[in-house]
Design a protein around this motif. Structure first.
Motif, PDB file in Angstrom:
ATOM      1  N   TYR A   1       0.800  -1.226   0.000  1.00  0.00           N
ATOM      2  CA  TYR A   1       0.000   0.000   0.000  1.00  0.00           C
ATOM      3  C   TYR A   1       0.836   1.282   0.000  1.00  0.00           C
ATOM      4  O   TYR A   1       0.280   2.379  -0.107  1.00  0.00           O
ATOM      5  CB  TYR A   1      -0.940   0.015   1.209  1.00  0.00           C
ATOM      6  N   GLY A   2       2.144   1.145   0.154  1.00  0.00           N
ATOM      7  CA  GLY A   2       3.003   2.316   0.170  1.00  0.00           C
ATOM      8  C   GLY A   2       3.222   2.903   1.546  1.00  0.00           C
ATOM      9  O   GLY A   2       4.155   3.669   1.758  1.00  0.00           O
TER      10      GLY A   2
ATOM     11  N   GLY B   1      15.288   0.910  11.436  1.00  0.00           N
ATOM     12  CA  GLY B   1      16.697   0.684  11.707  1.00  0.00           C
ATOM     13  C   GLY B   1      17.356  -0.201  10.665  1.00  0.00           C
ATOM     14  O   GLY B   1      18.578  -0.123  10.451  1.00  0.00           O
ATOM     15  N   GLN B   2      16.560  -1.049   9.989  1.00  0.00           N
ATOM     16  CA  GLN B   2      17.078  -1.902   8.924  1.00  0.00           C
ATOM     17  C   GLN B   2      17.002  -1.230   7.557  1.00  0.00           C
ATOM     18  O   GLN B   2      17.377  -1.822   6.548  1.00  0.00           O
ATOM     19  CB  GLN B   2      16.279  -3.213   8.885  1.00  0.00           C
ATOM     20  N   GLY B   3      16.510   0.016   7.541  1.00  0.00           N
ATOM     21  CA  GLY B   3      16.408   0.735   6.280  1.00  0.00           C
ATOM     22  C   GLY B   3      15.266   0.279   5.395  1.00  0.00           C
ATOM     23  O   GLY B   3      15.239   0.594   4.200  1.00  0.00           O
ATOM     24  N   LEU B   4      14.294  -0.448   5.963  1.00  0.00           N
ATOM     25  CA  LEU B   4      13.196  -1.001   5.173  1.00  0.00           C
ATOM     26  C   LEU B   4      12.012  -0.050   5.071  1.00  0.00           C
ATOM     27  O   LEU B   4      11.237  -0.109   4.114  1.00  0.00           O
ATOM     28  CB  LEU B   4      12.741  -2.324   5.782  1.00  0.00           C
ATOM     29  N   VAL B   5      11.817   0.796   6.089  1.00  0.00           N
ATOM     30  CA  VAL B   5      10.760   1.801   6.075  1.00  0.00           C
ATOM     31  C   VAL B   5      11.322   3.103   6.628  1.00  0.00           C
ATOM     32  O   VAL B   5      12.388   3.114   7.255  1.00  0.00           O
ATOM     33  CB  VAL B   5       9.527   1.375   6.919  1.00  0.00           C
TER      34      VAL B   5
ATOM     35  N   GLY C   1       2.811   7.014  11.330  1.00  0.00           N
ATOM     36  CA  GLY C   1       3.013   5.693  10.754  1.00  0.00           C
ATOM     37  C   GLY C   1       4.353   5.549  10.078  1.00  0.00           C
ATOM     38  O   GLY C   1       5.368   6.044  10.572  1.00  0.00           O
ATOM     39  N   ALA C   2       4.353   4.867   8.930  1.00  0.00           N
ATOM     40  CA  ALA C   2       5.605   4.651   8.194  1.00  0.00           C
ATOM     41  C   ALA C   2       5.289   4.470   6.722  1.00  0.00           C
ATOM     42  O   ALA C   2       4.173   4.081   6.343  1.00  0.00           O
ATOM     43  CB  ALA C   2       6.341   3.425   8.731  1.00  0.00           C
ATOM     44  N   VAL C   3       6.289   4.751   5.885  1.00  0.00           N
ATOM     45  CA  VAL C   3       6.163   4.552   4.443  1.00  0.00           C
ATOM     46  C   VAL C   3       7.365   3.770   3.958  1.00  0.00           C
ATOM     47  O   VAL C   3       8.378   3.631   4.653  1.00  0.00           O
ATOM     48  CB  VAL C   3       6.071   5.887   3.679  1.00  0.00           C
ATOM     49  N   SER C   4       7.261   3.293   2.743  1.00  0.00           N
ATOM     50  CA  SER C   4       8.386   2.619   2.118  1.00  0.00           C
ATOM     51  C   SER C   4       9.572   3.568   2.046  1.00  0.00           C
ATOM     52  O   SER C   4       9.418   4.754   1.723  1.00  0.00           O
ATOM     53  CB  SER C   4       7.997   2.167   0.705  1.00  0.00           C
ATOM     54  N   ALA C   5      10.754   3.073   2.355  1.00  0.00           N
ATOM     55  CA  ALA C   5      11.950   3.923   2.348  1.00  0.00           C
ATOM     56  C   ALA C   5      12.164   4.559   0.994  1.00  0.00           C
ATOM     57  O   ALA C   5      12.667   5.676   0.894  1.00  0.00           O
ATOM     58  CB  ALA C   5      13.174   3.102   2.752  1.00  0.00           C
ATOM     59  N   GLU C   6      11.764   3.871  -0.061  1.00  0.00           N
ATOM     60  CA  GLU C   6      11.956   4.411  -1.408  1.00  0.00           C
ATOM     61  C   GLU C   6      11.030   5.579  -1.702  1.00  0.00           C
ATOM     62  O   GLU C   6      11.275   6.369  -2.599  1.00  0.00           O
ATOM     63  CB  GLU C   6      11.718   3.317  -2.458  1.00  0.00           C
ATOM     64  N   GLN C   7       9.926   5.692  -0.938  1.00  0.00           N
ATOM     65  CA  GLN C   7       8.928   6.727  -1.230  1.00  0.00           C
ATOM     66  C   GLN C   7       9.086   7.976  -0.397  1.00  0.00           C
ATOM     67  O   GLN C   7       8.480   9.005  -0.686  1.00  0.00           O
ATOM     68  CB  GLN C   7       7.515   6.184  -0.989  1.00  0.00           C
ATOM     69  N   THR C   8       9.900   7.950   0.644  1.00  0.00           N
ATOM     70  CA  THR C   8       9.935   9.043   1.595  1.00  0.00           C
ATOM     71  C   THR C   8      10.227  10.377   0.935  1.00  0.00           C
ATOM     72  O   THR C   8       9.645  11.407   1.279  1.00  0.00           O
ATOM     73  CB  THR C   8      10.993   8.769   2.685  1.00  0.00           C
ATOM     74  N   ARG C   9      11.119  10.387  -0.021  1.00  0.00           N
ATOM     75  CA  ARG C   9      11.545  11.654  -0.599  1.00  0.00           C
ATOM     76  C   ARG C   9      10.529  12.241  -1.563  1.00  0.00           C
ATOM     77  O   ARG C   9      10.666  13.372  -2.002  1.00  0.00           O
ATOM     78  CB  ARG C   9      12.905  11.470  -1.264  1.00  0.00           C
ATOM     79  N   ILE C  10       9.513  11.447  -1.945  1.00  0.00           N
ATOM     80  CA  ILE C  10       8.514  11.995  -2.852  1.00  0.00           C
ATOM     81  C   ILE C  10       7.142  12.106  -2.182  1.00  0.00           C
ATOM     82  O   ILE C  10       6.249  12.734  -2.713  1.00  0.00           O
ATOM     83  CB  ILE C  10       8.391  11.160  -4.129  1.00  0.00           C
TER      84      ILE C  10
ATOM     85  N   VAL D   1      11.908  11.223  12.347  1.00  0.00           N
ATOM     86  CA  VAL D   1      13.002  11.952  11.699  1.00  0.00           C
ATOM     87  C   VAL D   1      12.664  12.199  10.238  1.00  0.00           C
ATOM     88  O   VAL D   1      12.346  11.265   9.499  1.00  0.00           O
ATOM     89  CB  VAL D   1      14.335  11.180  11.799  1.00  0.00           C
ATOM     90  N   GLY D   2      12.732  13.457   9.815  1.00  0.00           N
ATOM     91  CA  GLY D   2      12.580  13.807   8.417  1.00  0.00           C
ATOM     92  C   GLY D   2      13.931  13.899   7.732  1.00  0.00           C
ATOM     93  O   GLY D   2      14.980  13.660   8.321  1.00  0.00           O
ATOM     94  N   LEU D   3      13.911  14.284   6.473  1.00  0.00           N
ATOM     95  CA  LEU D   3      15.122  14.266   5.656  1.00  0.00           C
ATOM     96  C   LEU D   3      16.159  15.286   6.092  1.00  0.00           C
ATOM     97  O   LEU D   3      17.356  15.022   6.061  1.00  0.00           O
ATOM     98  CB  LEU D   3      14.732  14.515   4.184  1.00  0.00           C
TER      99      LEU D   3
END
Length: 269
Positions: A23-24, A51-55, A61-70, A226-228
């Protein structure tokens, strides 16, 4: 409790990761209901996955690590989040402002609530990079004996209705304000106040350098997120105003000039 409450932590985390990928993103309150576990348990699961870099942890909540920047929800989407907490925080923030002050307000829905709480204070000069906040003061100006002076910084508009970029930063750096109110995407003792948007973070840093007093207005859901990009360390804060659901044992509070718990404006030295 559901049968999912009997899952071991690794099993539960695997299911959480599966939902994030499907679901992203996921929300803490939805996971607590689904798994029949506490809010704290879910947050520990998200911490472990992060901590594993997965989210990446985000507001609520949480999002996919690949989606955070967008991924960045718009202003309207965030406006109703934790509304009661924001209004309590805003009321406590307004107590710090005296008539005639020069007040800066960063963009965001919590600072928007602060703006609405400040409309009864006379003779203010308002500096903001938020279109929504400027509109709040323009609409009430006709109802005051001495309407506020509103200075909108200009710049490039973001999904949060913030004006950012070199034009905004240059305008802010030329000013001296009495008190600044800033919200944030996340707050930790190590990272300070953070934002997922690099432009907003840079403009907020300009605000911090221009202010005699810096006040962070942060509801409990922003703690330990934590944000970017960091735009203020906790040592730079004169006040941190939060709500009554803030974590009880939090090292971040020790680094701030003064913490104000919004309910009843209970001050913690």
């Amino acid at each position: 409790m559901t049968e999912n409450s009997q899952l071991l932590a690794p099993q539960r985390r695997a299911l959480i990761l599966e939902r994030v990928r499907q679901y992203g993103g996921v929300r803490v309150n939805e996971l607590t209901r689904e798994f029949g576990v506490s809010d704290m348990t879910v947050r520990r699961d998200l911490d472990a996955l992060a901590g594993q870099g997965l989210v990446d942890k985000v507001h609520g909540g949480a999002v996919s690590a690949e989606q955070t920047r967008i991924l960045e929800p718009g202003f309207e989407a965030k406006l109703a989040w934790e509304l009661a907490a924001k209004e309590a925080i805003a009321a406590a923030a307004a107590d710090l402002v005296r008539p005639g002050a020069v007040v800066a307000l960063g963009a965001g829905t919590t600072t928007y609530a602060v703006a609405k709480a400040l409309v009864k204070v006379e003779r203010l000069t308002i500096v903001t990079n938020s279109i929504r906040i400027a509109e709040v003061f323009e609409q009430v100006g006709d109802h005051q004996r001495t309407p506020p002076t509103v200075m909108l910084t200009g710049g490039i508009r973001t999904p949060s209705d913030a004006l950012v970029g070199p034009l905004a930063d240059q305008a802010i750096r030329a000013l001296h304000v009495d008190i600044l109110f800033l919200g944030c995407h996340g707050l930790t003792a190590e990272a300070g106040l953070t934002s997922p948007n690099l432009g907003e973070a840079a403009t907020n840093r300009a605000f911090v350098r221009s202010a005699a007093q810096v006040v962070a207005v942060v509801d409990h859901t922003k703690w330990n997120v934590v944000g970017l990009s960091t735009f203020a360390t906790l040592d730079e804060l004169d006040y941190l105003i939060t709500d009554r659901e803030v974590p009880e044992s939090e090292a971040a509070a020790d680094r701030v000039g003064r913490v104000v718990v919004a309910e009843g404006s209970r001050r913690v030295p």
